[in-house]
Design an enzyme around this catalytic site. Sequence first.
Site, mmCIF file in Angstrom:
data_model
loop_
_atom_site.group_PDB
_atom_site.id
_atom_site.type_symbol
_atom_site.label_atom_id
_atom_site.label_comp_id
_atom_site.label_asym_id
_atom_site.label_seq_id
_atom_site.Cartn_x
_atom_site.Cartn_y
_atom_site.Cartn_z
ATOM 1 N N ASP A 94 42.175 0.911 34.614
ATOM 2 C CA ASP A 94 43.561 0.706 34.160
ATOM 3 C C ASP A 94 44.123 -0.670 34.462
ATOM 4 O O ASP A 94 44.962 -1.180 33.749
ATOM 5 C CB ASP A 94 44.487 1.771 34.760
ATOM 6 C CG ASP A 94 44.778 1.523 36.235
ATOM 7 O OD1 ASP A 94 43.815 1.523 37.049
ATOM 8 O OD2 ASP A 94 45.946 1.284 36.574
ATOM 9 N N ASP A 97 41.964 -2.543 39.652
ATOM 10 C CA ASP A 97 41.052 -1.741 40.470
ATOM 11 C C ASP A 97 40.020 -1.060 39.569
ATOM 12 O O ASP A 97 39.971 -1.315 38.376
ATOM 13 C CB ASP A 97 41.838 -0.728 41.311
ATOM 14 C CG ASP A 97 42.832 0.036 40.446
ATOM 15 O OD1 ASP A 97 42.585 0.171 39.227
ATOM 16 O OD2 ASP A 97 43.847 0.500 40.976
ATOM 17 N N TYR A 246 49.572 7.428 39.677
ATOM 18 C CA TYR A 246 50.078 7.727 38.343
ATOM 19 C C TYR A 246 50.620 9.154 38.282
ATOM 20 O O TYR A 246 50.246 9.931 37.413
ATOM 21 C CB TYR A 246 48.989 7.507 37.291
ATOM 22 C CG TYR A 246 48.797 6.041 36.938
ATOM 23 C CD1 TYR A 246 49.754 5.368 36.182
ATOM 24 C CD2 TYR A 246 47.686 5.334 37.375
ATOM 25 C CE1 TYR A 246 49.605 4.023 35.878
ATOM 26 C CE2 TYR A 246 47.529 3.981 37.063
ATOM 27 C CZ TYR A 246 48.497 3.347 36.310
ATOM 28 O OH TYR A 246 48.355 2.015 35.994
ATOM 29 N N GLU A 493 49.218 -8.495 38.771
ATOM 30 C CA GLU A 493 48.250 -7.491 38.317
ATOM 31 C C GLU A 493 48.498 -7.224 36.826
ATOM 32 O O GLU A 493 49.634 -7.255 36.369
ATOM 33 C CB GLU A 493 48.403 -6.188 39.118
ATOM 34 C CG GLU A 493 47.325 -5.163 38.790
ATOM 35 C CD GLU A 493 47.215 -4.035 39.817
ATOM 36 O OE1 GLU A 493 48.171 -3.818 40.580
ATOM 37 O OE2 GLU A 493 46.157 -3.372 39.829
#
Length: 512
Positions: A94, A97, A246, A493
């Site tokens: 996603d 990571d 999430y 990120e």
Amino acid sequence: MQPIFESKSSNRSMGLNRLISAFLAIGLVLYSGKACARSDDKHDYKHALRLSFYFLEAQRSGYLPTNQRVKWRSDSALTDGYEQEVDLVGGYYDAGDNVKFQLPMAFTVTILSWSVIEYAAQLSKLHQLRHALDAIKWGTDYFIKAHSSSDVLWVEVGDGYSDHQCWQRPEDMTTSRKAYKVDTQNPGSEVAAETAAAMAAASIVFQQVDRQYSATLLFRAKQLFRFADAHRGSYSDSVPIARRFYGSGPSKYEDELLWAAFWLFWATDDQFYLHYAVKNARTLGGTEWAVTEFGWDMKFAGVQVLASKVLLERREGNNSSVLQAYKNKAEHLMCSCLNRSGVISHRRTPGGLLWFQSWNNLQFVTSASFLLVVYGDLLARANQKLICGGTVIPTSEIEKFVKSQVDYILGTNPMNMSYMVGFGSKYPRFVHHRGASIISLKKDNRSVGCFEGYKVWYRSMQPDPNQLTGAIVGGPFMNDSYVDRRDNWDGGEACTYNNAFIVGLLARVEKK
Ligand SMILES: *[C@@H]1O[C@H](CO)[C@@H](O)[C@H](O)[C@H]1NC(C)=O
Ligand SMILES: *[C@@H]1O[C@H](CO)[C@@H](O)[C@H](O)[C@H]1NC(C)=O
Ligand SMILES: *[C@@H]1O[C@H](CO)[C@@H](O)[C@H](O)[C@H]1NC(C)=O
Ligand SMILES: *[C@@H]1O[C@H](CO)[C@@H](O)[C@H](O)[C@H]1NC(C)=O
Ligand SMILES: *[C@@H]1O[C@H](CO)[C@@H](O)[C@H](O)[C@H]1NC(C)=O
Ligand SMILES: *[C@@H]1O[C@H](CO)[C@@H](O)[C@H](O)[C@H]1NC(C)=O
């Protein structure tokens, strides 16, 4: 009752913060390269669009295809699902990571598909349609695997806790690759419904391209929707390991059920799905919530735009009053972003960027901008205008505002900096991304250990050895400044859903 949902602090960031703070690197390195100031001249949207697909290729998990253009990546996570005796090789990581989270992955594919549905002609003209279809199919091929039987969906591989303790390339990670699922005993309506939405939307995309594949996706979308609706529950409860990264917030799964129903109606023209969305409009909150953000968790604004589409395209049958109620709520986001509601004006940075939250603010800038242009186009086609607090808003105001947000992202901002990696002359070179920050396996095939990665690569004062081309990072602070450091996970990120929105946006603004 009219709950107003302002921005929520992302639980995604909490996990990252806590677990990575232990490994804080000191190296402060500011923007290298000369500032190339741009006034409000037109950015090369076409080029930015081209780059945006490279990031999605860099996020691929599994066996990479021969036409892979991002060459520093190699095959990875080839035993995903092995422990559970199911083939879960493939899909997308996603963000920075190496975990595969189904909820944001499916949302990414839904939005990519929506972008293609709205702007296919433009993508085709710019020779990017093929890449858009590949990006969607990379997700849907995986969803077919993850939907291993009618009432089973695998919703995560790996976990944020063990993953975040290590800083390793996906190609040689040593962390757990355990897979987690939802089923009738452990329901997960939001993730099942989002996957149904993604497959229904993708089935529309593939209707003309590959009928058989389109039919397969639609069949599964219907099954998943039935499963999501019949066995209601939040996957945050069934798969608690996903919660902190999430997890589903205050809108739980209600928004996803309506979202999937509208996508299925769009894909099938079957009144059953429209009636579902009409019948449940109040109980599931579709005509109750007035929200000011749209993202992988909170989807009511997107639901309301889809409902408006049914109405504006005159497919509402006898249900215009309910759909009108949906549409009224959709305008809440539009008017507040344009600062025309008279009641709520959305915050902006001094440089003019919409401001929602510190972690990955740009996901909401791109999503709001996307909804604005899609909605604006719908209204224009129906010969209608947006009305905010009694004032008629000219279509040109919507266009101008959206363009201002896209231009800010591409470099028209106080830092004179592009927040798309590789675009322009000044852009983030220390992104919070494991793969980009560690030398490519193809250049050095020695595996990088869990902690070694932090010591050697995370803390390195050198720019990323692999440029994460096309990635839309989290963005600047609220004061328009940006710190280009690998430990700036709030701003540095990148996430796949940011790019899903920018694809549609760039195709759209290029047209003008
Ligand atoms: C619409 O509703 C009206 C009154 O409720 C009814 O008479 C009419 O037959 C309905 N039309 C359709 C197409 O269902
Ligand atoms: C929606 O329209 C259909 C016919 O088009 C009708 O049967 C149904 O009752 C309507 N539902 C509502 C809530 O108005
Ligand atoms: C929104 O508009 C009001 C009134 O026109 C103005 O005072 C305010 O500064 C604006 N807010 C933003 C964030 O631009
Ligand atoms: C950005 O460009 C403008 C105009 O050339 C200049 O005045 C300003 O100092 C630049 N800002 C930064 C942070 O480089
Ligand atoms: C790694 O690279 C070295 C030198 O390039 C080569 O001799 C060796 O066979 C490679 N090892 C693996 C496991 O690919
Ligand atoms: C901008 O905000 C960040 C984060 O809150 C802060 O660290 C930084 O000092 C601020 N920069 C300026 C120039 O005010």
